[in-house]
Design a protein around this motif. Structure first.
Motif, PDB file in Angstrom:
ATOM      1  N   ASN A   1      11.824 -10.045 -11.922  1.00 27.11           N
ATOM      2  CA  ASN A   1      11.119  -8.898 -11.353  1.00 27.11           C
ATOM      3  C   ASN A   1       9.602  -9.077 -11.385  1.00 27.11           C
ATOM      4  O   ASN A   1       8.901  -8.729 -10.425  1.00 27.11           O
ATOM      5  N   GLU A   2       9.079  -9.607 -12.479  1.00 33.11           N
ATOM      6  CA  GLU A   2       7.632  -9.826 -12.543  1.00 33.11           C
ATOM      7  C   GLU A   2       7.179 -10.754 -11.413  1.00 33.11           C
ATOM      8  O   GLU A   2       6.142 -10.539 -10.785  1.00 33.11           O
ATOM      9  N   GLU A   3       7.991 -11.771 -11.134  1.00 31.37           N
ATOM     10  CA  GLU A   3       7.637 -12.719 -10.064  1.00 31.37           C
ATOM     11  C   GLU A   3       7.828 -12.087  -8.688  1.00 31.37           C
ATOM     12  O   GLU A   3       7.001 -12.260  -7.783  1.00 31.37           O
ATOM     13  N   SER A   4       8.900 -11.323  -8.525  1.00 38.12           N
ATOM     14  CA  SER A   4       9.171 -10.668  -7.244  1.00 38.12           C
ATOM     15  C   SER A   4       8.086  -9.663  -6.890  1.00 38.12           C
ATOM     16  O   SER A   4       7.635  -9.587  -5.735  1.00 38.12           O
ATOM     17  N   VAL A   5       7.671  -8.896  -7.875  1.00 35.34           N
ATOM     18  CA  VAL A   5       6.612  -7.906  -7.635  1.00 35.34           C
ATOM     19  C   VAL A   5       5.310  -8.597  -7.256  1.00 35.34           C
ATOM     20  O   VAL A   5       4.591  -8.153  -6.349  1.00 35.34           O
ATOM     21  N   ARG A   6       5.009  -9.689  -7.938  1.00 34.58           N
ATOM     22  CA  ARG A   6       3.792 -10.446  -7.599  1.00 34.58           C
ATOM     23  C   ARG A   6       3.844 -10.921  -6.150  1.00 34.58           C
ATOM     24  O   ARG A   6       2.861 -10.790  -5.399  1.00 34.58           O
ATOM     25  N   LEU A   7       4.978 -11.444  -5.726  1.00 32.40           N
ATOM     26  CA  LEU A   7       5.131 -11.937  -4.360  1.00 32.40           C
ATOM     27  C   LEU A   7       5.056 -10.810  -3.340  1.00 32.40           C
ATOM     28  O   LEU A   7       4.489 -10.969  -2.256  1.00 32.40           O
ATOM     29  N   PHE A   8       5.624  -9.653  -3.693  1.00 30.87           N
ATOM     30  CA  PHE A   8       5.547  -8.496  -2.792  1.00 30.87           C
ATOM     31  C   PHE A   8       4.107  -8.008  -2.643  1.00 30.87           C
ATOM     32  O   PHE A   8       3.637  -7.730  -1.534  1.00 30.87           O
TER      33      PHE A   8
ATOM     34  N   ASP B   1       1.554  -9.745  -2.911  1.00 28.90           N
ATOM     35  CA  ASP B   1       0.833 -10.775  -2.151  1.00 28.90           C
ATOM     36  C   ASP B   1       1.292 -10.853  -0.694  1.00 28.90           C
ATOM     37  O   ASP B   1       0.809 -11.704   0.065  1.00 28.90           O
ATOM     38  N   GLY B   2       2.245  -9.993  -0.314  1.00 23.15           N
ATOM     39  CA  GLY B   2       2.717  -9.983   1.062  1.00 23.15           C
ATOM     40  C   GLY B   2       3.656 -11.126   1.413  1.00 23.15           C
ATOM     41  O   GLY B   2       3.887 -11.413   2.592  1.00 23.15           O
ATOM     42  N   LYS B   3       4.265 -11.776   0.403  1.00 21.14           N
ATOM     43  CA  LYS B   3       5.118 -12.947   0.646  1.00 21.14           C
ATOM     44  C   LYS B   3       6.587 -12.571   0.871  1.00 21.14           C
ATOM     45  O   LYS B   3       7.346 -13.358   1.435  1.00 21.14           O
ATOM     46  N   ILE B   4       7.002 -11.406   0.365  1.00 22.98           N
ATOM     47  CA  ILE B   4       8.383 -10.957   0.552  1.00 22.98           C
ATOM     48  C   ILE B   4       8.383  -9.483   0.943  1.00 22.98           C
ATOM     49  O   ILE B   4       7.377  -8.786   0.802  1.00 22.98           O
ATOM     50  N   LYS B   5       9.538  -9.015   1.415  1.00 25.01           N
ATOM     51  CA  LYS B   5       9.691  -7.609   1.764  1.00 25.01           C
ATOM     52  C   LYS B   5      10.113  -6.798   0.534  1.00 25.01           C
ATOM     53  O   LYS B   5      10.622  -7.338  -0.452  1.00 25.01           O
TER      54      LYS B   5
ATOM     55  N   ALA C   1       0.835  -1.210   0.000  1.00 22.71           N
ATOM     56  CA  ALA C   1       0.000   0.000   0.000  1.00 22.71           C
ATOM     57  C   ALA C   1       0.866   1.255   0.000  1.00 22.71           C
ATOM     58  O   ALA C   1       0.551   2.238  -0.684  1.00 22.71           O
ATOM     59  N   ASP C   2       1.969   1.240   0.746  1.00 21.21           N
ATOM     60  CA  ASP C   2       2.897   2.385   0.753  1.00 21.21           C
ATOM     61  C   ASP C   2       3.517   2.576  -0.634  1.00 21.21           C
ATOM     62  O   ASP C   2       3.624   3.696  -1.130  1.00 21.21           O
ATOM     63  N   ALA C   3       3.930   1.468  -1.237  1.00 20.96           N
ATOM     64  CA  ALA C   3       4.630   1.532  -2.525  1.00 20.96           C
ATOM     65  C   ALA C   3       3.714   1.939  -3.668  1.00 20.96           C
ATOM     66  O   ALA C   3       4.184   2.417  -4.709  1.00 20.96           O
ATOM     67  N   LEU C   4       2.418   1.755  -3.501  1.00 18.27           N
ATOM     68  CA  LEU C   4       1.468   2.075  -4.574  1.00 18.27           C
ATOM     69  C   LEU C   4       1.056   3.544  -4.590  1.00 18.27           C
ATOM     70  O   LEU C   4       0.268   3.956  -5.435  1.00 18.27           O
ATOM     71  N   LYS C   5       1.605   4.342  -3.687  1.00 14.25           N
ATOM     72  CA  LYS C   5       1.242   5.770  -3.611  1.00 14.25           C
ATOM     73  C   LYS C   5       2.215   6.599  -4.443  1.00 14.25           C
ATOM     74  O   LYS C   5       3.090   7.287  -3.925  1.00 14.25           O
ATOM     75  N   HIS C   6       2.068   6.531  -5.768  1.00 11.59           N
ATOM     76  CA  HIS C   6       2.957   7.299  -6.644  1.00 11.59           C
ATOM     77  C   HIS C   6       2.593   8.775  -6.602  1.00 11.59           C
ATOM     78  O   HIS C   6       1.404   9.134  -6.622  1.00 11.59           O
ATOM     79  N   PRO C   7       3.606   9.666  -6.535  1.00 11.45           N
ATOM     80  CA  PRO C   7       3.315  11.096  -6.399  1.00 11.45           C
ATOM     81  C   PRO C   7       2.760  11.784  -7.642  1.00 11.45           C
ATOM     82  O   PRO C   7       2.081  12.802  -7.526  1.00 11.45           O
ATOM     83  N   ASN C   8       3.031  11.245  -8.844  1.00 11.23           N
ATOM     84  CA  ASN C   8       2.692  11.986 -10.068  1.00 11.23           C
ATOM     85  C   ASN C   8       1.830  11.229 -11.066  1.00 11.23           C
ATOM     86  O   ASN C   8       1.028  11.841 -11.767  1.00 11.23           O
ATOM     87  N   TRP C   9       2.007   9.921 -11.170  1.00 11.25           N
ATOM     88  CA  TRP C   9       1.402   9.161 -12.257  1.00 11.25           C
ATOM     89  C   TRP C   9       0.345   8.199 -11.741  1.00 11.25           C
ATOM     90  O   TRP C   9       0.480   7.633 -10.661  1.00 11.25           O
ATOM     91  N   ASP C  10      -0.689   7.982 -12.549  1.00 11.74           N
ATOM     92  CA  ASP C  10      -1.723   6.991 -12.263  1.00 11.74           C
ATOM     93  C   ASP C  10      -1.460   5.783 -13.156  1.00 11.74           C
ATOM     94  O   ASP C  10      -1.743   5.813 -14.343  1.00 11.74           O
ATOM     95  N   MET C  11      -0.900   4.726 -12.569  1.00 14.18           N
ATOM     96  CA  MET C  11      -0.477   3.562 -13.352  1.00 14.18           C
ATOM     97  C   MET C  11      -1.006   2.290 -12.710  1.00 14.18           C
ATOM     98  O   MET C  11      -1.524   2.303 -11.594  1.00 14.18           O
ATOM     99  N   GLY C  12      -0.856   1.175 -13.406  1.00 15.13           N
ATOM    100  CA  GLY C  12      -1.237  -0.102 -12.845  1.00 15.13           C
ATOM    101  C   GLY C  12      -0.323  -0.500 -11.691  1.00 15.13           C
ATOM    102  O   GLY C  12       0.763   0.071 -11.501  1.00 15.13           O
ATOM    103  N   ALA C  13      -0.736  -1.516 -10.919  1.00 14.11           N
ATOM    104  CA  ALA C  13      -0.008  -1.905  -9.711  1.00 14.11           C
ATOM    105  C   ALA C  13       1.430  -2.318 -10.002  1.00 14.11           C
ATOM    106  O   ALA C  13       2.369  -1.889  -9.322  1.00 14.11           O
ATOM    107  N   LYS C  14       1.635  -3.155 -11.037  1.00 14.64           N
ATOM    108  CA  LYS C  14       2.973  -3.671 -11.301  1.00 14.64           C
ATOM    109  C   LYS C  14       3.936  -2.539 -11.651  1.00 14.64           C
ATOM    110  O   LYS C  14       5.055  -2.456 -11.119  1.00 14.64           O
TER     111      LYS C  14
END
Length: 390
Positions: free
Chosen positions: A335-342, A344-348, A200-213
């Motif tokens: 990276n695609e797999e790491s982002v998915r896991l992040f 999903d709350g599986k990694i930091k 949730a913290d990482a999804l707060k982009h300051p300028n752009w409205d983009m998809g989650a990944k």
């Protein structure tokens, strides 16, 4: 030939990834200019694409998800739009006879094969899927040269460079290119401060409205690393002549430096419809749905060196393109797999860079690769991440 409302030759568009952020903004541009949308594709968002089908009346639509394809087929049975599914359906849309331009805005490695097939079909490529060039590299650029196909960048940074280059008499006049980065939501944070940040913290982009990944990629600055690789292939520049600069306001979208040390930059409000429209109208410029930039409203523009110690994903990508071969494909797949896991709350958050780097180094050396080699490297990197987390 049929003309649009501005008197230019009508474009017939196949839009891959129509329900995402880039896709919906692309339809804003098509709507304003009266472009014919011949094909639409999405993954599973039936409700959104049904509305798009009813407005733009495409001849063909693809859902990657088979169940969603069946649902959509039932919902639009009163229309003349044909529904297909899966990767084969995506490729059918990318090579559709009725379209002359393919705007590829799908997210991830799934975008590579449709791009290659569209090039073989001699479609003009408006490219928003960075994985195509990151993973495909010379497979894509060599094929485009062979087929005489233009690849027009849609990423705001690469579009800015492309636009600035229009004033260059020849490529030898260009000394270096500068990619700007917003810095994402964690600008000026230290590694210790990022220890326990959430999705949730990482999804707060300051300028752009983009998809989650893509938003997570911006937070890790992996996005800028991938764009570094993409710039290498798009503009055929030496790695050392590509510079990254953090620019918090996202007004200067990127720049080039000439041999005489003059600099040309492209500026505009942070709105993706500018680069989308330029790719579709190139080489012409037409009225846009985007607001005009007011420099006095911003007052000042700021620029900083990237923090390579905190945002190590940039280094992963720089090392990957330096090593060449399948290393960029492995970095992207990991990276695609790491982002998915992040997500999903599986990694930091900090695990993303570590996993990407380890998988990238594990790619193996192979410079003369095929499409199947790329797909294998992608799968190997994803499996590496999954096993490492287990």
């Amino acid at each position: 030939m049929e003309k649009n409302i501005y008197g230019d030759i009508m474009k017939n568009i196949s839009l891959l990834g129509s329900t995402g952020s880039i896709g919906t903004q692309s339809l804003d541009v098509c709507r304003m200019h009266g472009y014919a949308v011949k094909c639409l594709t999405a993954n599973s968002r039936v409700d959104i694409i049904e509305n798009q089908v009813r407005e733009f009346k495409p001849e063909l639509v693809c859902m990657m998800n088979e169940r969603s394809a069946k649902e959509l087929k039932d919902k639009i049975s009163d229309t003349n739009t044909r529904v297909v599914a899966g990767l084969d359906g995506l490729i059918e849309c990318a090579t559709y006879d009725g379209a002359d331009t393919v705007l590829n805005s799908v997210v991830g490695m799934v975008g590579l094969q449709p791009t290659l097939e569209a090039i073989k079909a001699k479609k003009t490529i408006a490219l928003a899927n960075k994985e195509t060039l990151v993973a495909g590299g010379h497979l894509v650029t060599n094929l485009a040269k062979e087929m005489g196909v233009d690849i027009l960048p849609v990423d705001s940074e690469h579009s800015a460079i492309f636009q600035a280059m229009q004033g260059s008499p020849n490529k030898k006049a260009i000394k270096k290119i500068i990619l700007t980065a917003s810095g994402g939501p964690f600008f000026n944070k230290t590694l210790d401060e990022l220890e326990n940040v959430t999705a949730a913290d990482a999804l707060k982009h300051p300028n752009w409205d983009m998809g989650a990944k893509i938003t997570i990629d911006s937070a890790t600055m992996m996005n800028k690393g991938l764009e570094f690789i993409e710039a290498k292939w798009l503009f055929d520049m030496p790695n050392e002549d590509i510079e990254i600069v953090v620019h918090r306001e996202s007004v200067v979208h990127s720049a080039i430096v000439y041999q005489d040390n003059s600099m040309i930059a492209q500026l505009g409000v942070p709105d993706m419809r500018i680069p989308i429209q330029y790719a579709l109208t190139y080489p012409e410029r037409e009225p846009s749905p985007v607001n005009e930039l007011s420099l006095t409203d911003y007052g000042k523009l700021t620029f900083f060196e990237p923090d390579y110690d905190t945002f190590k994903c940039i280094n992963v990508c720089k090392n990957a393109i330096e090593m060449g071969g399948l290393h960029p494909a492995a970095a992207n797949g990991a990276n695609e797999e790491s982002v998915r896991l992040f997500l999903d709350g599986k990694i930091k958050f900090k695990d993303i860079a570590y996993l990407n780097n380890e998988a990238m180094l594990n790619a193996g050396d192979k410079t003369d690769f095929t499409l199947q080699d790329v797909l294998n490297a992608d799968r190997k990197a994803r499996n590496y991440v999954i096993e490492a987390v287990k």
